[in-house]
Each structure stands twice: as structure tokens, then as C-alpha cells.
Design a protein around this motif. Structure first.
Motif, PDB file in Angstrom:
ATOM      1  N   ARG A  75     -21.013   5.549  50.433  1.00  0.00           N
ATOM      2  CA  ARG A  75     -20.760   6.979  50.227  1.00  0.00           C
ATOM      3  C   ARG A  75     -20.726   7.743  51.542  1.00  0.00           C
ATOM      4  O   ARG A  75     -19.824   8.538  51.784  1.00  0.00           O
ATOM      5  N   ASP A  76     -21.696   7.476  52.423  1.00  0.00           N
ATOM      6  CA  ASP A  76     -21.728   8.169  53.720  1.00  0.00           C
ATOM      7  C   ASP A  76     -20.715   7.585  54.702  1.00  0.00           C
ATOM      8  O   ASP A  76     -20.202   8.303  55.550  1.00  0.00           O
ATOM      9  N   GLY A  77     -20.490   6.291  54.623  1.00  0.00           N
ATOM     10  CA  GLY A  77     -19.481   5.652  55.464  1.00  0.00           C
ATOM     11  C   GLY A  77     -19.840   5.536  56.927  1.00  0.00           C
ATOM     12  O   GLY A  77     -18.976   5.290  57.762  1.00  0.00           O
ATOM     13  N   LYS A  78     -21.118   5.692  57.260  1.00  0.00           N
ATOM     14  CA  LYS A  78     -21.540   5.573  58.661  1.00  0.00           C
ATOM     15  C   LYS A  78     -22.013   4.165  58.981  1.00  0.00           C
ATOM     16  O   LYS A  78     -21.876   3.701  60.102  1.00  0.00           O
ATOM     17  N   THR A  93     -19.881   3.291  62.138  1.00  0.00           N
ATOM     18  CA  THR A  93     -19.190   4.143  63.091  1.00  0.00           C
ATOM     19  C   THR A  93     -19.751   3.750  64.452  1.00  0.00           C
ATOM     20  O   THR A  93     -20.839   3.152  64.546  1.00  0.00           O
ATOM     21  N   GLU A  94     -19.052   4.059  65.508  1.00  0.00           N
ATOM     22  CA  GLU A  94     -19.516   3.672  66.844  1.00  0.00           C
ATOM     23  C   GLU A  94     -20.886   4.273  67.160  1.00  0.00           C
ATOM     24  O   GLU A  94     -21.761   3.602  67.714  1.00  0.00           O
ATOM     25  N   PHE A  99     -26.812   3.580  67.822  1.00  0.00           N
ATOM     26  CA  PHE A  99     -28.144   4.076  67.479  1.00  0.00           C
ATOM     27  C   PHE A  99     -29.027   2.970  66.897  1.00  0.00           C
ATOM     28  O   PHE A  99     -30.177   2.802  67.302  1.00  0.00           O
ATOM     29  N   TYR A 100     -28.506   2.216  65.936  1.00  0.00           N
ATOM     30  CA  TYR A 100     -29.313   1.207  65.254  1.00  0.00           C
ATOM     31  C   TYR A 100     -29.425  -0.107  66.022  1.00  0.00           C
ATOM     32  O   TYR A 100     -30.396  -0.836  65.841  1.00  0.00           O
ATOM     33  N   GLY A 101     -28.457  -0.420  66.836  1.00  0.00           N
ATOM     34  CA  GLY A 101     -28.534  -1.587  67.700  1.00  0.00           C
ATOM     35  C   GLY A 101     -28.880  -2.893  66.995  1.00  0.00           C
ATOM     36  O   GLY A 101     -29.790  -3.607  67.413  1.00  0.00           O
ATOM     37  N   VAL A 102     -28.144  -3.208  65.958  1.00  0.00           N
ATOM     38  CA  VAL A 102     -28.406  -4.434  65.195  1.00  0.00           C
ATOM     39  C   VAL A 102     -28.401  -5.660  66.119  1.00  0.00           C
ATOM     40  O   VAL A 102     -29.241  -6.545  65.992  1.00  0.00           O
ATOM     41  N   GLU A 103     -27.495  -5.682  67.073  1.00  0.00           N
ATOM     42  CA  GLU A 103     -27.439  -6.810  68.004  1.00  0.00           C
ATOM     43  C   GLU A 103     -28.720  -6.919  68.829  1.00  0.00           C
ATOM     44  O   GLU A 103     -29.178  -8.022  69.128  1.00  0.00           O
ATOM     45  N   ARG A 104     -29.292  -5.783  69.201  1.00  0.00           N
ATOM     46  CA  ARG A 104     -30.556  -5.801  69.963  1.00  0.00           C
ATOM     47  C   ARG A 104     -31.714  -6.255  69.081  1.00  0.00           C
ATOM     48  O   ARG A 104     -32.566  -7.023  69.518  1.00  0.00           O
ATOM     49  N   VAL A 105     -31.745  -5.778  67.845  1.00  0.00           N
ATOM     50  CA  VAL A 105     -32.818  -6.146  66.925  1.00  0.00           C
ATOM     51  C   VAL A 105     -32.800  -7.657  66.664  1.00  0.00           C
ATOM     52  O   VAL A 105     -33.851  -8.289  66.584  1.00  0.00           O
TER      53      VAL A 105
END
Length: 117
Positions: A75-78, A93-94, A99-105
Motif C-alpha cells: 500500500r505504501d510502496g516504499k 525506494t532508494e 535508511f534500512y540498510g538490509v545489506e548492512r544488517v
């Protein structure tokens, strides 16, 4: 019908590329977690593009009889998460990706080169 996880990953990458997804990454998380074997991560330039990428992945895999287990964030599409059990797709979104840095986590996961696909 897709018979293995690597074929699913290849199909996902092609679907993301079809909608001009950016910075596609594949993380092999099999040795660091039991939630999935792979994460496929990409981003789009807008929420509209993020939704289009997610729609294309979902449509393409459904055509190949790969069933979606769970979907979040549409719904939010972010940040849209598509859970196909062995493969989890993250489309951001970029800004959200940064912000969330999934690759870093998941830095202990093995980064798979796209050239292998």
C-alpha cells in the motif's frame, strides 16, 4: 513450473530488470539464517516504480506456478517484501533502502554476483 530455488532467483531478477529495477543484489543467507535461502534486493526511483517491480515479480512467478507466501508494504510502496519461502524479495525506494540498510544488517550473508545468472 520452476523446479529449484536458483531458477526462481533467475526469474525474479529478469522480472525486476524488466521494470528497470536498480542495483539488484542477491544475498545467500542460507548459512546465516533459516528464514530463507536468498534475499533479492532492488530499488526503484518512485513508489509507482516499486509497485510495478513487485507486480511484475508476482505476475511472472504466478505464471510459473510459484506461490507467494506473504506480501507486506504494498500500500505504501516504499518497501515491498514478497516472501516466496526460499527466496524473499525486497523492493525499496532508494531512500528507504538507504535508511534500512538490509545489506548492512545481513553483512554476514554471501553476496552472489549477478554475472552468475
Amino acid at each position: 513450473m520452476i523446479n529449484n530455488t536458483m531458477e526462481t532467483v533467475k526469474t525474479i531478477i529478469k522480472a525486476i530488470d524488466e521494470k528497470k529495477g536498480l542495483d539488484i543484489r542477491i544475498l545467500d543467507i542460507n548459512n546465516v539464517s533459516n528464514i530463507a535461502d536468498f534475499f533479492v534486493i532492488a530499488h526503484g526511483k518512485s513508489t509507482r516504480q516499486v509497485k510495478a517491480i513487485a507486480d511484475e515479480v508476482e505476475k511472472t512467478l504466478k505464471e510459473k506456478s510459484v506461490l507467494l507466501g506473504h506480501k507486506e508494504g504494498y500500500r505504501d510502496g516504499k518497501w515491498i517484501l514478497l516472501d516466496y519461502k526460499d527466496v524473499v524479495v525486497h523492493v525499496f525506494t532508494e531512500e528507504e533502502r538507504g535508511f534500512y540498510g538490509v545489506e548492512r544488517v545481513w553483512k554476514d550473508a554471501k553476496d552472489i554476483c549477478l554475472d552468475n545468472f
